[in-house]
Motif scaffolding. Structure first.
Motif, PDB file in Angstrom:
ATOM      1  N   GLU A 159       9.547   6.209  -0.736  1.00  0.00           N
ATOM      2  CA  GLU A 159       9.103   5.615   0.481  1.00  0.00           C
ATOM      3  C   GLU A 159       9.892   4.820   1.378  1.00  0.00           C
ATOM      4  OE1 GLU A 159       5.628   3.346  -0.925  1.00  0.00           O
ATOM      5  OE2 GLU A 159       4.483   5.203  -1.556  1.00  0.00           O
ATOM      6  N   LYS A 160      10.786   4.267   0.638  1.00  0.00           N
ATOM      7  CA  LYS A 160      11.975   3.713   1.574  1.00  0.00           C
ATOM      8  C   LYS A 160      12.911   4.621   2.511  1.00  0.00           C
ATOM      9  CE  LYS A 160      12.782  -0.417  -1.487  1.00  0.00           C
ATOM     10  NZ  LYS A 160      13.457  -0.956  -2.560  1.00  0.00           N
ATOM     11  N   ARG A 161      13.009   5.651   1.688  1.00  0.00           N
ATOM     12  CA  ARG A 161      13.952   6.875   2.324  1.00  0.00           C
ATOM     13  C   ARG A 161      13.289   7.922   3.535  1.00  0.00           C
ATOM     14  NH1 ARG A 161      18.002   8.872  -2.458  1.00  0.00           N
ATOM     15  NH2 ARG A 161      18.729   6.584  -3.260  1.00  0.00           N
ATOM     16  N   VAL A 162      11.982   7.713   3.439  1.00  0.00           N
ATOM     17  CA  VAL A 162      11.088   8.591   4.400  1.00  0.00           C
ATOM     18  C   VAL A 162      11.180   8.033   5.614  1.00  0.00           C
ATOM     19  CG1 VAL A 162       8.845   9.543   4.931  1.00  0.00           C
ATOM     20  CG2 VAL A 162       9.786   9.681   2.608  1.00  0.00           C
ATOM     21  N   LYS A 163      11.455   8.903   6.840  1.00  0.00           N
ATOM     22  CA  LYS A 163      11.519   8.182   8.190  1.00  0.00           C
ATOM     23  C   LYS A 163      10.271   8.630   8.585  1.00  0.00           C
ATOM     24  CE  LYS A 163      14.058   8.885  12.304  1.00  0.00           C
ATOM     25  NZ  LYS A 163      15.197   9.675  13.062  1.00  0.00           N
ATOM     26  N   LYS A 164       9.703   9.886   8.536  1.00  0.00           N
ATOM     27  CA  LYS A 164       8.168  10.217   8.896  1.00  0.00           C
ATOM     28  C   LYS A 164       7.675  11.436   8.221  1.00  0.00           C
ATOM     29  CE  LYS A 164       9.749  13.207  12.795  1.00  0.00           C
ATOM     30  NZ  LYS A 164       9.726  13.201  14.294  1.00  0.00           N
ATOM     31  N   ILE A 165       6.544  11.697   8.136  1.00  0.00           N
ATOM     32  CA  ILE A 165       5.740  12.968   7.586  1.00  0.00           C
ATOM     33  C   ILE A 165       5.558  13.891   8.828  1.00  0.00           C
ATOM     34  CG2 ILE A 165       3.587  13.667   6.480  1.00  0.00           C
ATOM     35  CD1 ILE A 165       3.460  10.821   5.150  1.00  0.00           C
ATOM     36  N   ILE A 166       6.070  14.964   8.490  1.00  0.00           N
ATOM     37  CA  ILE A 166       6.040  16.039   9.747  1.00  0.00           C
ATOM     38  C   ILE A 166       4.743  16.767   9.455  1.00  0.00           C
ATOM     39  CG2 ILE A 166       6.875  18.113  10.517  1.00  0.00           C
ATOM     40  CD1 ILE A 166       9.890  17.005   9.636  1.00  0.00           C
ATOM     41  N   LYS A 167       4.323  17.306   8.431  1.00  0.00           N
ATOM     42  CA  LYS A 167       3.038  17.930   8.368  1.00  0.00           C
ATOM     43  C   LYS A 167       2.476  17.852   6.806  1.00  0.00           C
ATOM     44  CE  LYS A 167       4.855  22.529   7.138  1.00  0.00           C
ATOM     45  NZ  LYS A 167       4.519  23.940   7.266  1.00  0.00           N
TER      46      LYS A 167
ATOM     47  N   MET B  36       0.817  -0.717  -0.144  1.00  0.00           N
ATOM     48  CA  MET B  36       0.132   0.088   0.009  1.00  0.00           C
ATOM     49  C   MET B  36       0.866   1.293   0.040  1.00  0.00           C
ATOM     50  SD  MET B  36      -3.351   0.530   0.835  1.00  0.00           S
ATOM     51  CE  MET B  36      -4.303   1.859   0.928  1.00  0.00           C
ATOM     52  N   PRO B  37       0.818   2.076  -1.147  1.00  0.00           N
ATOM     53  CA  PRO B  37       1.546   3.287  -0.977  1.00  0.00           C
ATOM     54  C   PRO B  37       1.194   4.374   0.170  1.00  0.00           C
ATOM     55  CG  PRO B  37      -0.080   3.372  -2.711  1.00  0.00           C
ATOM     56  CD  PRO B  37      -0.197   2.019  -2.201  1.00  0.00           C
ATOM     57  N   MET B  38       2.316   5.197   0.630  1.00  0.00           N
ATOM     58  CA  MET B  38       2.199   6.237   1.415  1.00  0.00           C
ATOM     59  C   MET B  38       1.193   7.183   1.053  1.00  0.00           C
ATOM     60  SD  MET B  38       5.958   6.906   2.795  1.00  0.00           S
ATOM     61  CE  MET B  38       6.387   6.648   4.695  1.00  0.00           C
ATOM     62  N   ASP B  39       0.621   7.756   1.961  1.00  0.00           N
ATOM     63  CA  ASP B  39      -0.184   9.178   1.598  1.00  0.00           C
ATOM     64  C   ASP B  39       0.543  10.360   1.649  1.00  0.00           C
ATOM     65  OD1 ASP B  39      -2.692  10.514   1.109  1.00  0.00           O
ATOM     66  OD2 ASP B  39      -2.996  10.853   3.193  1.00  0.00           O
ATOM     67  N   LEU B  40       1.314  10.670   0.260  1.00  0.00           N
ATOM     68  CA  LEU B  40       2.030  11.614   0.230  1.00  0.00           C
ATOM     69  C   LEU B  40       1.338  12.644  -0.663  1.00  0.00           C
ATOM     70  CD1 LEU B  40       5.669   9.783  -0.646  1.00  0.00           C
ATOM     71  CD2 LEU B  40       4.838  10.909   1.274  1.00  0.00           C
ATOM     72  N   LYS B  41       1.181  14.082  -0.190  1.00  0.00           N
ATOM     73  CA  LYS B  41       0.520  14.975  -0.900  1.00  0.00           C
ATOM     74  C   LYS B  41       1.358  16.156  -1.138  1.00  0.00           C
ATOM     75  CE  LYS B  41      -3.722  13.766   1.192  1.00  0.00           C
ATOM     76  NZ  LYS B  41      -4.520  13.819   2.223  1.00  0.00           N
ATOM     77  N   VAL B  42       1.064  16.867  -2.260  1.00  0.00           N
ATOM     78  CA  VAL B  42       1.998  18.127  -2.429  1.00  0.00           C
ATOM     79  C   VAL B  42       1.665  19.206  -1.090  1.00  0.00           C
ATOM     80  CG1 VAL B  42       1.963  20.273  -4.051  1.00  0.00           C
ATOM     81  CG2 VAL B  42       1.581  17.935  -5.084  1.00  0.00           C
ATOM     82  N   GLY B  43       2.941  19.784  -0.916  1.00  0.00           N
ATOM     83  CA  GLY B  43       2.979  20.680   0.347  1.00  0.00           C
ATOM     84  C   GLY B  43       3.336  19.891   1.705  1.00  0.00           C
ATOM     85  N   ASN B  44       3.467  18.551   1.657  1.00  0.00           N
ATOM     86  CA  ASN B  44       3.741  17.777   2.879  1.00  0.00           C
ATOM     87  C   ASN B  44       5.124  18.100   3.138  1.00  0.00           C
ATOM     88  OD1 ASN B  44       1.334  16.754   3.169  1.00  0.00           O
ATOM     89  ND2 ASN B  44       1.690  14.555   2.898  1.00  0.00           N
ATOM     90  N   VAL B  45       5.720  18.093   4.459  1.00  0.00           N
ATOM     91  CA  VAL B  45       7.002  18.123   4.694  1.00  0.00           C
ATOM     92  C   VAL B  45       7.607  16.738   5.350  1.00  0.00           C
ATOM     93  CG1 VAL B  45       8.669  19.174   6.182  1.00  0.00           C
ATOM     94  CG2 VAL B  45       7.289  20.596   5.014  1.00  0.00           C
ATOM     95  N   VAL B  46       8.374  16.218   4.650  1.00  0.00           N
ATOM     96  CA  VAL B  46       8.937  14.755   5.276  1.00  0.00           C
ATOM     97  C   VAL B  46      10.279  14.851   5.811  1.00  0.00           C
ATOM     98  CG1 VAL B  46       7.521  13.727   3.685  1.00  0.00           C
ATOM     99  CG2 VAL B  46       9.503  13.958   2.904  1.00  0.00           C
ATOM    100  N   GLU B  47      10.551  13.918   6.801  1.00  0.00           N
ATOM    101  CA  GLU B  47      11.733  13.749   7.264  1.00  0.00           C
ATOM    102  C   GLU B  47      12.432  12.513   6.626  1.00  0.00           C
ATOM    103  OE1 GLU B  47      14.198  13.041  11.571  1.00  0.00           O
ATOM    104  OE2 GLU B  47      12.228  14.072  11.548  1.00  0.00           O
ATOM    105  N   MET B  48      13.719  12.727   6.131  1.00  0.00           N
ATOM    106  CA  MET B  48      14.365  11.536   5.616  1.00  0.00           C
ATOM    107  C   MET B  48      15.271  10.924   6.455  1.00  0.00           C
ATOM    108  SD  MET B  48      13.129  11.862   2.623  1.00  0.00           S
ATOM    109  CE  MET B  48      14.017  11.412   1.048  1.00  0.00           C
ATOM    110  N   LYS B  49      15.557   9.656   6.045  1.00  0.00           N
ATOM    111  CA  LYS B  49      16.380   8.860   7.072  1.00  0.00           C
ATOM    112  C   LYS B  49      17.995   9.501   7.038  1.00  0.00           C
ATOM    113  CE  LYS B  49      14.041   4.766   6.721  1.00  0.00           C
ATOM    114  NZ  LYS B  49      14.059   3.178   6.087  1.00  0.00           N
ATOM    115  N   LYS B  50      18.513   9.860   5.788  1.00  0.00           N
ATOM    116  CA  LYS B  50      19.661  10.463   5.750  1.00  0.00           C
ATOM    117  C   LYS B  50      19.466  11.996   5.500  1.00  0.00           C
ATOM    118  CE  LYS B  50      21.987   6.116   4.330  1.00  0.00           C
ATOM    119  NZ  LYS B  50      23.000   5.717   3.108  1.00  0.00           N
TER     120      LYS B  50
END
Length: 60
Positions: free
Chosen positions: A52-60, A1-15
């Motif tokens: 999706e593999k590199r994203v640690k978490k969705i901030i907003k 199931m793909p992540m719910d990523l939308k335009v304008g979201n800020v994500v934190e990456m693992k690296k």
């Protein structure tokens, strides 16, 4: 199931980016996703699976 990523979201990456920032804003979605570094404004385009593999978490 793909992540719910939308335009304008800020994500934190693992690296962190070369500038030292881990936070990116999503500017385009689809099969390929375009993200922009919050600190240096560099734009990176990745396919959805890789991002999706590199994203640690969705901030907003």
């Amino acid at each position: 199931m793909p992540m719910d990523l939308k335009v304008g979201n800020v994500v934190e990456m693992k690296k962190q980016h070369a500038c030292g920032c881990k936070e990116f804003e999503i500017t385009r979605t689809g099969m390929d996703i375009k993200i922009r570094c919050i600190q240096c404004s560099r734009v990176i385009m990745l396919d959805r699976e890789t991002l999706e593999k590199r994203v640690k978490k969705i901030i907003k």
